[in-house]
Motif scaffolding. Structure first.
Motif, mmCIF file in Angstrom:
data_model
loop_
_atom_site.group_PDB
_atom_site.id
_atom_site.type_symbol
_atom_site.label_atom_id
_atom_site.label_comp_id
_atom_site.label_asym_id
_atom_site.label_seq_id
_atom_site.Cartn_x
_atom_site.Cartn_y
_atom_site.Cartn_z
ATOM 1 N N CYS A 79 0.838 -1.210 0.000
ATOM 2 C CA CYS A 79 0.000 0.000 0.000
ATOM 3 C C CYS A 79 0.868 1.252 0.000
ATOM 4 O O CYS A 79 0.626 2.191 -0.774
ATOM 5 C CB CYS A 79 -0.917 0.021 1.211
ATOM 6 N N PHE A 80 1.881 1.265 0.868
ATOM 7 C CA PHE A 80 2.738 2.446 0.945
ATOM 8 C C PHE A 80 3.467 2.693 -0.377
ATOM 9 O O PHE A 80 3.518 3.816 -0.867
ATOM 10 C CB PHE A 80 3.754 2.351 2.085
ATOM 11 N N PHE A 81 4.039 1.652 -0.959
ATOM 12 C CA PHE A 81 4.789 1.858 -2.198
ATOM 13 C C PHE A 81 3.866 2.170 -3.374
ATOM 14 O O PHE A 81 4.275 2.843 -4.323
ATOM 15 C CB PHE A 81 5.714 0.675 -2.494
ATOM 16 N N PHE A 82 2.620 1.720 -3.322
ATOM 17 C CA PHE A 82 1.651 2.113 -4.335
ATOM 18 C C PHE A 82 1.450 3.630 -4.300
ATOM 19 O O PHE A 82 1.631 4.319 -5.302
ATOM 20 C CB PHE A 82 0.319 1.386 -4.102
ATOM 21 N N TYR A 83 1.082 4.146 -3.125
ATOM 22 C CA TYR A 83 0.854 5.586 -3.005
ATOM 23 C C TYR A 83 2.156 6.370 -3.094
ATOM 24 O O TYR A 83 2.253 7.340 -3.844
ATOM 25 C CB TYR A 83 0.139 5.915 -1.688
ATOM 26 N N GLY A 84 3.144 5.977 -2.307
ATOM 27 C CA GLY A 84 4.405 6.711 -2.263
ATOM 28 C C GLY A 84 5.084 6.794 -3.610
ATOM 29 O O GLY A 84 5.599 7.837 -3.996
ATOM 30 N N GLY A 85 5.069 5.703 -4.351
ATOM 31 C CA GLY A 85 5.696 5.707 -5.669
ATOM 32 C C GLY A 85 5.044 6.704 -6.616
ATOM 33 O O GLY A 85 5.719 7.459 -7.314
ATOM 34 N N PHE A 86 3.731 6.709 -6.635
ATOM 35 C CA PHE A 86 3.022 7.678 -7.471
ATOM 36 C C PHE A 86 3.271 9.112 -6.998
ATOM 37 O O PHE A 86 3.456 10.017 -7.815
ATOM 38 C CB PHE A 86 1.513 7.399 -7.474
ATOM 39 N N TRP A 87 3.258 9.332 -5.676
ATOM 40 C CA TRP A 87 3.447 10.682 -5.149
ATOM 41 C C TRP A 87 4.850 11.200 -5.441
ATOM 42 O O TRP A 87 5.024 12.362 -5.768
ATOM 43 C CB TRP A 87 3.207 10.716 -3.647
ATOM 44 N N ILE A 88 5.846 10.339 -5.308
ATOM 45 C CA ILE A 88 7.234 10.754 -5.518
ATOM 46 C C ILE A 88 7.501 11.000 -6.996
ATOM 47 O O ILE A 88 8.120 11.990 -7.380
ATOM 48 C CB ILE A 88 8.212 9.675 -4.988
ATOM 49 N N ARG A 106 4.979 22.769 -0.310
ATOM 50 C CA ARG A 106 4.342 24.087 -0.285
ATOM 51 C C ARG A 106 5.009 25.070 -1.233
ATOM 52 O O ARG A 106 4.390 26.042 -1.659
ATOM 53 C CB ARG A 106 4.342 24.636 1.142
ATOM 54 N N ASP A 107 6.279 24.820 -1.582
ATOM 55 C CA ASP A 107 6.958 25.708 -2.526
ATOM 56 C C ASP A 107 6.723 25.288 -3.973
ATOM 57 O O ASP A 107 7.262 25.895 -4.891
ATOM 58 C CB ASP A 107 8.454 25.786 -2.210
ATOM 59 N N GLY A 108 5.930 24.247 -4.197
ATOM 60 C CA GLY A 108 5.583 23.817 -5.550
ATOM 61 C C GLY A 108 6.411 22.658 -6.057
ATOM 62 O O GLY A 108 6.125 22.112 -7.114
ATOM 63 N N GLY A 109 7.460 22.255 -5.344
ATOM 64 C CA GLY A 109 8.305 21.143 -5.781
ATOM 65 C C GLY A 109 7.700 19.793 -5.429
ATOM 66 O O GLY A 109 6.683 19.694 -4.738
ATOM 67 N N GLY A 110 8.357 18.758 -5.922
ATOM 68 C CA GLY A 110 7.912 17.401 -5.641
ATOM 69 C C GLY A 110 8.242 16.990 -4.216
ATOM 70 O O GLY A 110 9.109 17.561 -3.566
ATOM 71 N N ILE A 111 7.534 15.989 -3.729
ATOM 72 C CA ILE A 111 7.749 15.547 -2.355
ATOM 73 C C ILE A 111 8.764 14.416 -2.319
ATOM 74 O O ILE A 111 9.021 13.760 -3.323
ATOM 75 C CB ILE A 111 6.432 15.127 -1.668
ATOM 76 N N GLN A 115 8.247 12.670 3.329
ATOM 77 C CA GLN A 115 6.946 13.347 3.270
ATOM 78 C C GLN A 115 5.852 12.366 2.839
ATOM 79 O O GLN A 115 4.740 12.417 3.349
ATOM 80 C CB GLN A 115 7.008 14.534 2.320
ATOM 81 N N ALA A 116 6.185 11.485 1.911
ATOM 82 C CA ALA A 116 5.208 10.479 1.486
ATOM 83 C C ALA A 116 4.856 9.551 2.645
ATOM 84 O O ALA A 116 3.686 9.210 2.834
ATOM 85 C CB ALA A 116 5.758 9.670 0.307
ATOM 86 N N LEU A 117 5.856 9.164 3.435
ATOM 87 C CA LEU A 117 5.590 8.309 4.590
ATOM 88 C C LEU A 117 4.712 9.017 5.616
ATOM 89 O O LEU A 117 3.759 8.426 6.138
ATOM 90 C CB LEU A 117 6.910 7.865 5.236
ATOM 91 N N LEU A 118 4.999 10.278 5.889
ATOM 92 C CA LEU A 118 4.167 11.036 6.825
ATOM 93 C C LEU A 118 2.729 11.155 6.323
ATOM 94 O O LEU A 118 1.777 10.961 7.077
ATOM 95 C CB LEU A 118 4.763 12.421 7.068
ATOM 96 N N SER A 165 2.756 16.641 6.857
ATOM 97 C CA SER A 165 3.872 16.350 5.941
ATOM 98 C C SER A 165 4.385 17.596 5.220
ATOM 99 O O SER A 165 5.249 17.479 4.355
ATOM 100 C CB SER A 165 3.423 15.318 4.902
ATOM 101 N N GLU A 166 3.834 18.753 5.563
ATOM 102 C CA GLU A 166 4.216 20.018 4.928
ATOM 103 C C GLU A 166 4.086 19.948 3.405
ATOM 104 O O GLU A 166 4.975 20.315 2.653
ATOM 105 C CB GLU A 166 5.633 20.428 5.338
ATOM 106 N N THR A 167 2.947 19.420 2.987
ATOM 107 C CA THR A 167 2.620 19.323 1.570
ATOM 108 C C THR A 167 1.256 19.958 1.354
ATOM 109 O O THR A 167 0.616 20.413 2.298
ATOM 110 C CB THR A 167 2.574 17.858 1.108
ATOM 111 N N GLU A 168 0.821 19.958 0.107
ATOM 112 C CA GLU A 168 -0.513 20.446 -0.209
ATOM 113 C C GLU A 168 -1.050 19.705 -1.423
ATOM 114 O O GLU A 168 -0.282 19.238 -2.259
ATOM 115 C CB GLU A 168 -0.502 21.956 -0.458
ATOM 116 N N LEU A 169 -2.356 19.578 -1.470
ATOM 117 C CA LEU A 169 -3.025 19.023 -2.646
ATOM 118 C C LEU A 169 -3.600 20.188 -3.423
ATOM 119 O O LEU A 169 -4.396 20.960 -2.892
ATOM 120 C CB LEU A 169 -4.146 18.068 -2.250
#
Length: 175
Positions: A79-88, A106-111, A115-118, A165-169
């Protein structure tokens, strides 16, 4: 003679709007269906490996995967690598792509992987009432599912995975 050359100011980056709750939920449902298929495949692979190692007759008598913590950990990692892989790699799962949603810093860059784990761990908190209310407190399955979905809505409404995770959707513009 020293000349001071001042670069013209860069135009401000166009700020993408935040993805709303209905769009987030739609992406979750879409990705949940895809993840179900991935988990079926991962389970079939583990069951096939168990049958090859133990033999099919031993497997008929006792399934070694039932209640096995290693098997549960394996599925959690899938499950983690499914989501994390796509997110990264690209910032979007297939459900997020369908609903024009992207996860980014938050600065617009990739995670990154941390951050994916969090995000994954915080977003998975809604499963706690689903898994334990019924088993530990004897609450009905329907009520524990309702409590879990309530937790999911609360997590998404408060944007806790984003904050933690200091990210945004963000909602991507129509192409």
């Amino acid at each position: 003679m020293v000349m001071n050359i001042i670069a013209p100011p860069k135009p401000p980056l166009s700020r993408l709007s935040s993805a709303g709750l209905p769009r987030r939920l739609a992406a979750i449902v879409y990705d949940g269906l895809l993840l179900t298929g991935v988990l079926f495949g991962a389970s079939a692979l583990a069951l096939g490996l168990a049958a090859a190692l133990l033999g099919s007759e031993a497997l008929k008598l006792h399934n070694p995967l039932t209640g096995n913590p290693f098997f549960s950990t394996y599925l959690l990692l899938v499950c983690f690598f499914f989501y994390g892989g796509f997110w990264i790699y690209g910032g979007q799962t297939l459900g997020m792509r369908a609903w024009r949603v992207r996860v980014q810093r938050r600065d617009g860059g990739g995670i990154g992987w941390w951050q994916a784990l969090l995000r994954f761990l915080i977003a998975g908190l809604w499963l706690v009432p689903v898994a334990y209310l019924h088993q530990v407190f004897g609450v009905s399955v329907g009520l524990s599912l309702a409590a879990g979905l309530g937790c999911l809505l609360l997590l998404l409404a408060l944007r806790l995975p984003d904050r933690g995770s200091e990210t945004e959707l963000v909602l991507l513009p129509k192409s």
